[in-house]
Design a protein around this motif. Structure first.
Motif: not given
Length: 401
Positions: A77-91
């Motif tokens: 699944e593709a995500l983008s931006g700072e929000q996407g980075l934070c999501e995959v870092a904090a999962s």
């Protein structure tokens, strides 16, 4: 053994690709949960074809549709931006995060992982340089595990007692000896430094690195940032850290103890060694690195850094002593100046000047929130840009000769 889920932030850079090389050697231990890149859609797509992560994140939101096309058939699944980075870092599904985004852009995603108590492998020194005490306080508050990836800090970590982090005096530690390669211009005169071009600055004699960090190594700003990072990681001050220029890049750093012992960590200049150390910690795992042949090396050399030809190291120590947001200002101004040099808008010798002028102009304030840090970061970038524009392109030092 259940494999640990790993998010690699900055997967297409040199640290990211080295991390994935080590991970691929241990499929029973690790599986890739998410990969990110700044703008290299094709490279990120190729990595996803190979590692099949759950998510892929592109920092530039405008490239999201391209990323989706590149991921066709992967199930990623593709995500983008700072929000996407934070999501995959904090999962909640992530066990550890390799924080290898270059520059200030890595701060917020790395803190997101810290705030979820993750095991964080810190290659993004700028995150700690910018937020300092706030960052380390969060590590303690949220019970995160922070492991340094820079070869020097990882070496110090290995040479310290298991009660890491250690303040000076605890466990008999008296001094940290931080090594530096000296970069490609270690023996260059001021006149020669004024003539340096970007491709020359990016050709490091020992390490394979990205363009920004290669320039930082050439100016010794990279060592300045590492000095600040070491102060925070190991609860000390610049007075207890001595930089040794060691052109062979085999001794990665040393720790001196009260009884006169000096412990050193040696290894080939290959980032897979500290990466494997952190991935497997507290165990040791194979990194794919060849054994060190000391007979072939024969001898080591050490020199004091020349702070007149390379003032960036001095500026970093001064910024740490000034405290507050001064290190964030230093980092921001340096990022702007290095980019201008890479674009041939300023000379190599002007980089430190831009940083010094910016530090003199912007008064540091206490770091009591990330918002304060980012505000000062933005102010520093604006002022550094003004400093660069104040000297027209035709006045570059190499055009005066």
């Amino acid at each position: 053994m259940t494999p640990q889920n790993v998010t690699v932030l900055g997967a297409t850079g040199s640290i990211g690709t080295s991390t994935l090389d080590v991970i691929a050697r241990h499929p029973e231990r690790f599986q890739v949960f998410a990969l990110s890149a700044h703008s290299q859609v094709e490279a990120l797509g190729r990595l996803c074809q190979r590692f099949r992560p759950r998510y892929a994140v592109i920092s530039e939101p405008s490239r999201l549709s391209e990323l989706r096309d590149a991921l066709a058939g992967t199930g990623t699944e593709a995500l983008s931006g700072e929000q996407g980075l934070c999501e995959v870092a904090a999962s909640s599904e992530v066990d550890m995060v390799m924080a290898a985004i270059v520059g200030a852009a890595g701060l917020v995603p790395t803190l997101s992982a810290i705030e979820q108590g993750k095991k964080v492998l810190l290659a993004n020194k700028e995150a700690l340089v910018m937020s300092g005490g706030l960052f380390m306080e969060a590590v303690t508050r949220y019970g995160a595990t922070l492991l340094p990836i820079d070869s020097e800090h990882n070496a110090i970590f290995q040479c310290l007692p298991q009660s890491h982090p250690v303040a000076m005096g605890d466990a008999g530690v008296t001094r940290i000896l931080l090594t530096a390669s000296g970069g490609p211009f270690r023996n260059a005169s001021r006149e020669e430094l004024a003539q340096v071009r970007p491709d020359q600055a990016c050709a490091h004699p020992n390490w394979s690195m990205g363009r920004k960090i290669s320039v930082d190594s050439a100016t010794l700003m990279n060592k300045g940032l590492e000095l600040i990072e070491a102060c925070w990681l190991f609860q000390t001050t610049p007075e207890h850290i001595e930089v040794h220029v060691h052109p062979e890049s085999i001794i990665h750093s040393m720790v001196e103890y009260r009884d006169g012992s000096v412990l050193a960590q040696l290894g080939s200049p290959d980032m897979r060694t500290p990466i494997a150390n952190a991935l497997g910690w507290p165990e040791r795992i194979d990194a794919g690195v060849a054994s060190l042949d000391l007979f072939e090396l024969a001898s080591f050399h050490f020199e004091k850094p020349d702070l007149e030809r390379f003032p960036s190291l001095r500026l970093a120590a001064e910024a740490f002593r000034a405290g507050g947001t001064a290190p964030a200002v230093l980092n921001a101004a340096n990022e702007v100046a290095v980019q201008a040099f890479l674009e041939e808008r300023i000379a190599f010798t002007r980089i430190a000047g831009v940083v010094e002028e910016t530090l003199a102009h912007i008064t540091p304030v206490p770091v009591d929130s990330i918002e304060v840090v980012m505000t000062q970061d933005e102010r520093a970038r604006e002022y550094a840009a003004q400093c660069i524009e104040s000297r027209p392109v035709m006045q570059r030092e190499w055009e005066k000769n």
